[in-house]
Design an enzyme around this catalytic site. Structure first.
Site, short mmCIF file in Angstrom:
data_model
loop_
_atom_site.label_atom_id
_atom_site.label_comp_id
_atom_site.label_asym_id
_atom_site.label_seq_id
_atom_site.Cartn_x
_atom_site.Cartn_y
_atom_site.Cartn_z
N GLU A 137 4.00 25.27 -33.95
CA GLU A 137 3.11 24.93 -35.05
C GLU A 137 3.66 23.77 -35.87
O GLU A 137 4.88 23.59 -35.99
CB GLU A 137 3.00 26.13 -36.00
CG GLU A 137 2.49 27.36 -35.31
CD GLU A 137 2.61 28.59 -36.19
OE1 GLU A 137 2.34 29.67 -35.70
OE2 GLU A 137 3.03 28.45 -37.36
N CYS B 178 5.31 19.59 -41.93
CA CYS B 178 6.35 20.57 -41.61
C CYS B 178 6.34 20.75 -40.09
O CYS B 178 5.29 21.08 -39.53
CB CYS B 178 5.99 21.86 -42.35
SG CYS B 178 6.97 23.26 -41.93
N CYS C 19 12.53 31.79 -32.46
CA CYS C 19 13.81 31.58 -33.15
C CYS C 19 14.70 32.80 -32.89
O CYS C 19 14.23 33.94 -32.91
CB CYS C 19 13.60 31.42 -34.65
SG CYS C 19 15.13 31.14 -35.57
N CYS D 64 15.11 36.53 -38.85
CA CYS D 64 14.91 36.98 -40.23
C CYS D 64 13.69 37.90 -40.25
O CYS D 64 12.62 37.51 -39.78
CB CYS D 64 14.69 35.78 -41.15
SG CYS D 64 16.00 34.55 -41.03
N CYS E 17 10.05 36.83 -41.40
CA CYS E 17 9.54 35.59 -40.82
C CYS E 17 8.81 35.87 -39.51
O CYS E 17 9.35 36.54 -38.63
CB CYS E 17 10.71 34.64 -40.60
SG CYS E 17 10.29 33.18 -39.64
N GLY F 161 11.63 27.82 -35.67
CA GLY F 161 12.94 27.57 -35.09
C GLY F 161 14.01 27.22 -36.10
O GLY F 161 13.74 26.90 -37.26
N GLU F 162 15.25 27.30 -35.63
CA GLU F 162 16.41 26.96 -36.46
C GLU F 162 16.91 25.59 -36.00
O GLU F 162 17.53 25.46 -34.94
CB GLU F 162 17.48 28.05 -36.30
CG GLU F 162 18.84 27.71 -36.87
CD GLU F 162 18.80 27.13 -38.29
OE1 GLU F 162 18.27 27.79 -39.20
OE2 GLU F 162 19.30 25.99 -38.47
N SER G 86 15.99 21.91 -42.72
CA SER G 86 16.24 23.21 -43.34
C SER G 86 17.01 24.10 -42.37
O SER G 86 16.70 24.14 -41.18
CB SER G 86 14.89 23.86 -43.68
OG SER G 86 15.08 25.14 -44.22
N SER H 127 18.31 27.86 -46.46
CA SER H 127 17.52 29.06 -46.76
C SER H 127 18.49 30.17 -47.12
O SER H 127 19.17 30.72 -46.25
CB SER H 127 16.69 29.45 -45.52
OG SER H 127 15.79 28.41 -45.25
N LEU H 128 18.57 30.49 -48.40
CA LEU H 128 19.59 31.44 -48.86
C LEU H 128 19.03 32.86 -48.95
O LEU H 128 19.52 33.77 -48.32
CB LEU H 128 20.11 30.97 -50.23
CG LEU H 128 21.57 31.26 -50.51
CD1 LEU H 128 22.49 30.65 -49.47
CD2 LEU H 128 21.96 30.74 -51.89
N HIS H 129 18.02 33.04 -49.78
CA HIS H 129 17.26 34.30 -49.91
C HIS H 129 18.04 35.47 -50.50
O HIS H 129 17.45 36.49 -50.85
CB HIS H 129 16.65 34.75 -48.58
CG HIS H 129 15.94 33.66 -47.83
ND1 HIS H 129 15.21 32.70 -48.45
CD2 HIS H 129 15.89 33.37 -46.51
CE1 HIS H 129 14.72 31.85 -47.55
NE2 HIS H 129 15.11 32.25 -46.38
N ASN I 265 5.36 34.95 -48.09
CA ASN I 265 4.04 34.95 -47.48
C ASN I 265 3.94 36.23 -46.67
O ASN I 265 4.78 36.45 -45.79
CB ASN I 265 3.94 33.72 -46.55
CG ASN I 265 2.55 33.16 -46.50
OD1 ASN I 265 1.58 33.84 -46.80
ND2 ASN I 265 2.46 31.91 -46.10
N CYS J 178 5.62 30.46 -41.62
CA CYS J 178 6.32 29.97 -40.43
C CYS J 178 6.07 30.86 -39.22
O CYS J 178 6.39 32.03 -39.22
CB CYS J 178 7.79 29.98 -40.84
SG CYS J 178 8.95 29.64 -39.59
N1 SAH Z 1 15.01 28.15 -39.57
C1 SAH Z 1 15.07 27.27 -40.67
C2 SAH Z 1 13.84 26.39 -40.81
C3 SAH Z 1 12.54 27.02 -40.47
S1 SAH Z 1 12.06 28.35 -41.54
C4 SAH Z 1 15.31 28.03 -41.95
O1 SAH Z 1 15.25 29.25 -41.94
O2 SAH Z 1 15.61 27.38 -42.94
C5 SAH Z 1 11.51 27.38 -42.95
C6 SAH Z 1 11.40 28.15 -44.23
O3 SAH Z 1 10.30 29.07 -44.18
C7 SAH Z 1 12.64 28.96 -44.54
O4 SAH Z 1 13.11 28.73 -45.84
C8 SAH Z 1 12.13 30.36 -44.36
O5 SAH Z 1 12.89 31.25 -45.08
C9 SAH Z 1 10.69 30.24 -44.84
N2 SAH Z 1 9.85 31.38 -44.47
C10 SAH Z 1 9.84 32.06 -43.31
N3 SAH Z 1 8.99 33.11 -43.38
C11 SAH Z 1 8.46 33.09 -44.61
C12 SAH Z 1 7.54 33.93 -45.30
N4 SAH Z 1 7.01 35.00 -44.72
N5 SAH Z 1 7.21 33.62 -46.57
C13 SAH Z 1 7.75 32.53 -47.19
N6 SAH Z 1 8.64 31.70 -46.59
C14 SAH Z 1 9.00 31.99 -45.32
FE1 SF4 Z 2 14.38 31.49 -37.76
FE2 SF4 Z 2 14.09 30.23 -40.13
FE3 SF4 Z 2 12.37 32.15 -39.37
FE4 SF4 Z 2 14.86 32.83 -40.02
S1 SF4 Z 2 13.31 31.92 -41.38
S2 SF4 Z 2 13.74 33.57 -38.21
S3 SF4 Z 2 15.99 31.08 -39.23
S4 SF4 Z 2 12.66 30.20 -38.37
#
Ligand code: SAH
Ligand code: SF4
Length: 467
Positions: free
Chosen positions: A114, A133, A140, A144, A147, A190-191, A222, A245-247, A321, A364
């Site tokens: 996407e 984006c 991936c 997480c 995600c 993806g990462e 990212s 991406s810390l969270h 989301n 994502c």
């Molecule tokens: N893998 C990398 C880049 C792709 S994810 C990373 O994790 O940084 C890009 C961003 O989308 C990240 O900050 C991720 O935490 C966020 N993301 C993924 N799922 C999400 C969701 N359900 N709601 C909001 N942000 C989300």
């Molecule tokens: Fe992969 Fe980024 Fe999604 Fe985590 S948030 S599963 S690192 S794409």
């Protein structure tokens, strides 16, 4: 949020078949010098290289057929060796009153990735922005749990052209509306730092003045915290922006939310990011997805404030989301405000982001997950139960006993070795690349708890034991 618009129907079959990959390299991933060599070997005059570059980077042509500046026999010869576009089909969904456009791209082996195009109109002093984006991998491996891409599991790395062609595609759509791309973020599927060589090369192509020509400072990569990858980037010292991406600022919670924290704990990630800031002079931004009752308390805000004190970094707070298969919801706006206020009070810059494109599945990986086989009801219920139990343990401060995701690069200080180019076996010259077979084989399995749909391959073995 604006009123939702009705999304256009998705034309693709419910499940992408796994076709044989097209062995021809994508033209956008081939070095200009190699293209010039190829044209010379085909007996063409030197100026054809410039014409070819114009067709790839500056025209609205979407296929070799449309490259009318080159004669038919030359086009046919090039098409035998190179693909003009590595995205074989693209389906668009539009939302947010046309301000968000989600593209679901099919790759030559049938896999889906996407990209999301977001339009921000001019406001006051601020110029219009069009941000794209893009994805760096299909699926991936990090997993997480909030995600949708993590839910899919890892499928394969994208090659340079597959990354770059998402941008060329968006550019064509923008040009037809009299707009241009202003910002690019590797925040799709993806990462990026687990496909580092291809991502670095794609970033170079996209910021090369003779090719796509985006300003380096308008490109953001990212990462969920691949420490050796951050160190490798710092050593290159580019002007790209790094987003982390810390969270969660506490390891127990981050072990759950970002499973590679079990390999590289949060302090190591922040230290590596500080190294990037020192090497590049660029401010690092931190992404913090806010989940109701899990990582959004004032205790979390204080822990984050202590972690980032003095780093000069910026925090983006994003409401989660909602994605299927988790028991979690977005934090309410007032909690996000209180969280942000706590950080601002100690001088940390914070932006509360609104979530774009919910009605087009813009989280994502969400669209690709929809197209994948459905997990069974029992699997979803079990997964939710596991997450509820794991959340309680994390909130009690217990570190995860689960292993880190498989396939991560070793060590914290060793450079990440090129994976993409050797794995895809990309040869050095265009001529050789044009004839070499591609080897983008899947590395790990699809999720085992997904119900196979008609025409789909049977599920492969589990990706890791915990899910
Ligand atoms: N893998 C990398 C880049 C792709 S994810 C990373 O994790 O940084 C890009 C961003 O989308 C990240 O900050 C991720 O935490 C966020 N993301 C993924 N799922 C999400 C969701 N359900 N709601 C909001 N942000 C989300
Ligand atoms: Fe992969 Fe980024 Fe999604 Fe985590 S948030 S599963 S690192 S794409």
């Amino acid at each position: 949020m604006t009123e939702p618009t009705v999304p256009s129907p998705v034309r693709f079959a419910a499940v992408a078949p796994r076709d044989l990959p097209d062995p021809r390299p994508g033209v956008s991933g081939v070095e200009p010098i190699e293209l010039a060599g190829l044209l010379a070997a085909m007996g063409e005059p030197a100026f054809r290289a410039r014409q070819l570059g114009d067709a790839v980077w500056r025209s609205e042509a979407a296929s070799w057929d449309a490259v009318t500046t080159l004669g038919l026999p030359l086009r046919a010869g090039l098409a035998e060796r190179l693909r003009f576009d590595t995205l074989t089909d693209t389906d668009l969904r539009v939302g947010d009153d046309d301000a968000t456009e989600k593209a679901l791209h099919r790759l030559s082996d049938g896999r889906l990735v996407e990209s999301v195009l977001m339009h921000y109109p001019a406001r006051g002093e601020r110029r219009e922005r069009n941000t794209l984006c893009i994805s760096s991998q299909a699926g991936c491996a990090v997993g997480c749990p909030f995600c949708a891409t993590g839910e899919l599991g890892f499928e394969r790395d994208l090659d340079v052209a597959e990354i770059v062609d998402q941008v060329r595609h968006a550019r064509r759509r923008l040009v037809s509306r009299g707009r241009h791309l202003t910002n690019l973020v590797f925040m799709g599927m993806g990462e990026p730092l687990l496909n580092l060589e291809a991502v670095i090369e794609a970033a170079r192509v996209l910021t090369d003045a003779d090719r796509f020509g985006l300003g380096a400072r308008h490109l953001t990569i990212s990462t969920s915290g691949v420490v050796p990858g951050i160190e490798r980037l710092a050593a290159l010292s580019p002007q790209w922006t790094l987003a982390v991406s810390l969270h969660a600022a506490r390891d127990a919670l981050r072990d759950l939310l970002v499973p590679l924290n079990r390999r590289w704990p949060v302090r190591a990630v922040v230290a590596a990011a500080a190294g990037y800031a020192a090497a590049t002079g660029r401010r690092v931004s931190y992404e913090y997805v806010m989940i109701d009752g899990l990582n959004d308390t004032l205790t979390d805000a204080d822990a984050l404030a202590r972690l980032l004190a003095g780093t000069g970094s910026h925090v983006n707070c994003i409401p989660m989301n909602p994605v299927a298969h988790t028991p979690w919801q977005a934090s309410p706006p007032e909690r996000m405000e209180a969280f942000a206020g706590r950080l601002r009070a100690v001088g940390i810059g914070v932006t509360i982001r609104r979530n774009r494109g919910q009605e087009v599945g813009a989280a994502c990986g969400q669209l690709a997950a929809e197209k994948s086989a459905e997990p069974t009801g029992v699997a979803v219920a079990r997964r939710r139960e596991r997450l509820v139990a794991a959340s309680a343990a994390a909130l009690a401060g217990e570190r995860s006993q689960e292993p880190a995701p498989p396939g991560l690069p070793a060590g914290s200080s060793r450079p990440v070795i090129a994976r993409s180019a050797p794995r895809t076996g990309a040869p050095r010259t265009a001529e050789a690349r044009a004839t070499a077979p591609r080897a983008n084989a899947p590395r790990t399995a699809a999720r085992p708890d997904r119900r196979p749909a008609a025409g789909r391959q049977p599920p492969r073995p589990p990706r890791r034991g915990s899910r």
